[in-house]
Structure formats: structure tokens, C-alpha cells
Design a protein around this motif. Structure first.
Motif, mmCIF file in Angstrom:
data_model
loop_
_atom_site.group_PDB
_atom_site.id
_atom_site.type_symbol
_atom_site.label_atom_id
_atom_site.label_comp_id
_atom_site.label_asym_id
_atom_site.label_seq_id
_atom_site.Cartn_x
_atom_site.Cartn_y
_atom_site.Cartn_z
ATOM 1 N N ASN A 34 0.936 -1.197 -0.085
ATOM 2 C CA ASN A 34 0.050 -0.195 0.019
ATOM 3 C C ASN A 34 0.860 1.322 0.014
ATOM 4 N N TRP A 74 -4.502 -10.921 0.524
ATOM 5 C CA TRP A 74 -4.534 -9.538 0.166
ATOM 6 C C TRP A 74 -5.582 -9.243 -1.162
ATOM 7 N N VAL A 77 -3.864 -4.420 -3.903
ATOM 8 C CA VAL A 77 -2.436 -4.082 -3.645
ATOM 9 C C VAL A 77 -1.898 -3.525 -4.644
#
Length: 88
Positions: A34, A74, A77
């Protein structure tokens, strides 16, 4: 080699993120997760990584370095799945 998560908050907009990012990218494997979160692989300790990165940030900036263990998941991203998987 251990996997580490790095997260930071540079307090002033005048700070140069480029120097910090360049230092992070010097580790053998890295992934940009991020905006201010990275994963790196390194043979050094979390404390060594912290000390290395603090050479390019201000004393009032915040920085966290921790060992990653176990599993992760995730979505949406910055880096590719393969870049992140290489850091585990």
C-alpha cells in the motif's frame, strides 16, 4: 532470510519519500503493498532495518518494522501477487 513488514508515516509533505523508497528497494526482495506499506526479505534484524531506514527520515516521522510469520491474504494492492509471494 526473514520477511518483514515496513510501514511509515512521514509527517511533513516536504519529506523526500524517494530516499526512503530507494533504501527499501535495496533489500534483496521487496514488494510495495500500500502507499506506505512494504514487505522486504532480509538476513538482518528488524532493528537493523529500522536503523538503516531512519537515516533518511526525520526524527518526528514514524516507522514500524516487524517480522512476518504465518499466512497472509490481500486484495487490490499496489504490486503484483507474484512480487508479494516472493517476499514470503
Amino acid at each position: 532470510m526473514e520477511s518483514y513488514i515496513i510501514t511509515y508515516d512521514l509527517k511533513y509533505s516536504s519529506n523526500n519519500y524517494d530516499d526512503l523508497i530507494d533504501k527499501i528497494k535495496n533489500y534483496p526482495k521487496w514488494a510495495h503493498v500500500n502507499e506506505s506499506v512494504w514487505i522486504v526479505k532480509s538476513n538482518t534484524s528488524a532493528e537493523d532495518i529500522r536503523n538503516n531506514l531512519t537515516t533518511v527520515i526525520n526524527s518526528n516521522d514514524s516507522l514500524f518494522v516487524g517480522t512476518l510469520t504465518g499466512e497472509a491474504a490481500w486484495i487490490n494492492v499496489i504490486d503484483s501477487n507474484s512480487a508479494i509471494k516472493e517476499c514470503f
